[in-house]
Design a protein around this motif. Sequence first.
Motif, PDB file in Angstrom:
ATOM      1  N   PHE A   1       0.273  -0.856  -0.147  1.00 45.69           N
ATOM      2  CA  PHE A   1       0.475   0.181  -0.161  1.00 45.69           C
ATOM      3  C   PHE A   1       1.022   0.998   0.363  1.00 45.69           C
ATOM      4  O   PHE A   1       1.892   1.657   0.562  1.00 45.69           O
ATOM      5  N   GLN A   2       0.793   2.253  -0.919  1.00 45.12           N
ATOM      6  CA  GLN A   2       1.678   3.550  -1.273  1.00 45.12           C
ATOM      7  C   GLN A   2      -0.020   4.378  -1.495  1.00 45.12           C
ATOM      8  O   GLN A   2       0.222   4.599  -2.559  1.00 45.12           O
ATOM      9  N   CYS A   3      -0.124   5.370  -0.911  1.00 48.89           N
ATOM     10  CA  CYS A   3      -1.022   6.034  -1.469  1.00 48.89           C
ATOM     11  C   CYS A   3      -0.538   7.301  -1.742  1.00 48.89           C
ATOM     12  O   CYS A   3       0.329   7.548  -1.802  1.00 48.89           O
ATOM     13  N   PRO A   4      -1.171   7.750  -3.402  1.00 49.86           N
ATOM     14  CA  PRO A   4      -0.783   8.396  -4.642  1.00 49.86           C
ATOM     15  C   PRO A   4      -0.839   9.852  -3.902  1.00 49.86           C
ATOM     16  O   PRO A   4      -0.337  10.802  -4.656  1.00 49.86           O
ATOM     17  N   CYS A   5      -1.579  10.184  -3.295  1.00 49.15           N
ATOM     18  CA  CYS A   5      -1.996  11.647  -2.571  1.00 49.15           C
ATOM     19  C   CYS A   5      -1.380  12.368  -3.607  1.00 49.15           C
ATOM     20  O   CYS A   5      -1.218  13.716  -3.759  1.00 49.15           O
ATOM     21  N   ASN A   6      -3.212  12.777  -3.876  1.00 46.62           N
ATOM     22  CA  ASN A   6      -3.355  13.374  -5.233  1.00 46.62           C
ATOM     23  C   ASN A   6      -5.005  13.675  -5.472  1.00 46.62           C
ATOM     24  O   ASN A   6      -5.850  12.391  -4.193  1.00 46.62           O
ATOM     25  N   HIS A   7      -6.041  14.159  -5.234  1.00 51.77           N
ATOM     26  CA  HIS A   7      -6.745  14.201  -5.197  1.00 51.77           C
ATOM     27  C   HIS A   7      -7.834  13.419  -5.966  1.00 51.77           C
ATOM     28  O   HIS A   7      -9.445  12.787  -5.290  1.00 51.77           O
ATOM     29  N   ASP A   8      -7.522  13.575  -7.520  1.00 51.22           N
ATOM     30  CA  ASP A   8      -8.211  11.918  -8.345  1.00 51.22           C
ATOM     31  C   ASP A   8      -8.177  10.911  -7.619  1.00 51.22           C
ATOM     32  O   ASP A   8      -8.963   9.908  -8.553  1.00 51.22           O
ATOM     33  N   GLN A   9      -7.182  10.132  -7.303  1.00 55.96           N
ATOM     34  CA  GLN A   9      -6.549   8.901  -7.357  1.00 55.96           C
ATOM     35  C   GLN A   9      -6.593   8.368  -5.813  1.00 55.96           C
ATOM     36  O   GLN A   9      -7.295   7.174  -5.502  1.00 55.96           O
ATOM     37  N   ASN A  10      -6.945   9.564  -4.685  1.00 62.31           N
ATOM     38  CA  ASN A  10      -6.464   8.827  -3.419  1.00 62.31           C
ATOM     39  C   ASN A  10      -8.070   7.740  -2.720  1.00 62.31           C
ATOM     40  O   ASN A  10      -7.870   6.981  -1.678  1.00 62.31           O
ATOM     41  N   PHE A  11      -8.911   8.625  -3.564  1.00 64.19           N
ATOM     42  CA  PHE A  11     -10.507   7.374  -2.568  1.00 64.19           C
ATOM     43  C   PHE A  11     -10.352   6.657  -3.316  1.00 64.19           C
ATOM     44  O   PHE A  11     -11.164   5.458  -3.023  1.00 64.19           O
ATOM     45  N   ALA A  12     -10.484   6.046  -4.984  1.00 66.07           N
ATOM     46  CA  ALA A  12     -10.340   5.183  -5.444  1.00 66.07           C
ATOM     47  C   ALA A  12      -9.131   3.823  -5.080  1.00 66.07           C
ATOM     48  O   ALA A  12      -9.361   2.945  -4.777  1.00 66.07           O
ATOM     49  N   TYR A  13      -8.443   4.731  -4.641  1.00 66.44           N
ATOM     50  CA  TYR A  13      -6.791   4.208  -4.630  1.00 66.44           C
ATOM     51  C   TYR A  13      -7.229   2.826  -2.410  1.00 66.44           C
ATOM     52  O   TYR A  13      -7.320   2.073  -2.501  1.00 66.44           O
ATOM     53  N   GLY A  14      -7.444   3.958  -2.310  1.00 66.93           N
ATOM     54  CA  GLY A  14      -8.219   3.905  -0.598  1.00 66.93           C
ATOM     55  C   GLY A  14      -8.937   2.583  -0.395  1.00 66.93           C
ATOM     56  O   GLY A  14      -8.949   1.594   0.192  1.00 66.93           O
ATOM     57  N   LEU A  15     -10.908   3.155  -0.854  1.00 66.43           N
ATOM     58  CA  LEU A  15     -11.602   2.147  -1.113  1.00 66.43           C
ATOM     59  C   LEU A  15     -11.084   0.593  -1.579  1.00 66.43           C
ATOM     60  O   LEU A  15     -11.846   0.234  -1.164  1.00 66.43           O
TER      61      LEU A  15
END
Length: 310
Positions: A39-53
């Motif tokens: 797990f490596q959070c991308p830390c941008n508004h476009d991908q954080n939610f989809a990646y974390g979820l």
Amino acid sequence: MDNFQTVLRFFMNQKATIGYSFMALLTIGGERIFSMISFQCPCNHDQNFAYGLTFLVGPAVVLLVLGLFFSTRMWRLYTGCCLDPMKLCPRGKCFGCFRVFTSIFFGACVAPIMWLSVALLNGTFYECAISGIDENIVVDLFCKNKTLKCREELARVPCGRSKLSNDERMELLMMFRAQSQILGWCIVIISVIVGLLGTCYKNCRSKVSYLQLTFWKRYTEKENERFNTFAVDYATKLADRNLQSFFEDKNPEPFPFPKHKAWEEISAYYSFSSSEQYYSTLQQYVEGSDRDFTPEKRPIMEMEHGIEMT
């Protein structure tokens, strides 16, 4: 030797608890491995939610599918129902079958609920997912009474790369983690309450007493264990007989084999009836007065459709 038998009996009686404990340990270990390695959070508004979820819900969905896939009770009911839909609800007992499917589904939900609880209590996946939501309600919740920079840097907070001060960043992280842990405990509490109420309702509606129900469970376990052992032995004898006939080029010896109808009857769903006093479809079949004892001499499996033919 007596002490060993006592210990072995204890573990056999508590095998469900031991199994759930082992499942919980695997869930915790798997969550830690995901968090530290992949797990490596991308830390941008476009991908954080989809990646974390994805990391939060994805493994839960996989565990649910695996729980259903490895459920013997589900395959016992489902196998052959496309050709004979009445197998799902024999004799119009739709409510009983629905209750069984509900029990199977909730049993398969144990592992996913464990995963969601552990993942939310840790908070890593939730931090990444919630920081990527760009809705005003969510942003206002975290950045209330803060500068405009908080809105711009919210998605970078989980990675430690935000331009906010260390105090502001730690405050946001603590809010993320607090919300995640609250959700985790809510799932745990709701699951425990639903499990308790479901067990109470099931026992309250039971047609038998507690001790007879305990005996029924023990009988079912032993019947399944002995069926597997007997099936292996019987299949080995049948294989030996067929191979001997093939290699020695002679007619096979007579070999009794259950009829296709018998397999169908013992595979059906059975609900206890106080008037019949049977504990399984197998017992109901072997004690039935209308049994046909004529052996099926040539059981053939039609591989295209997976149906036994004679």
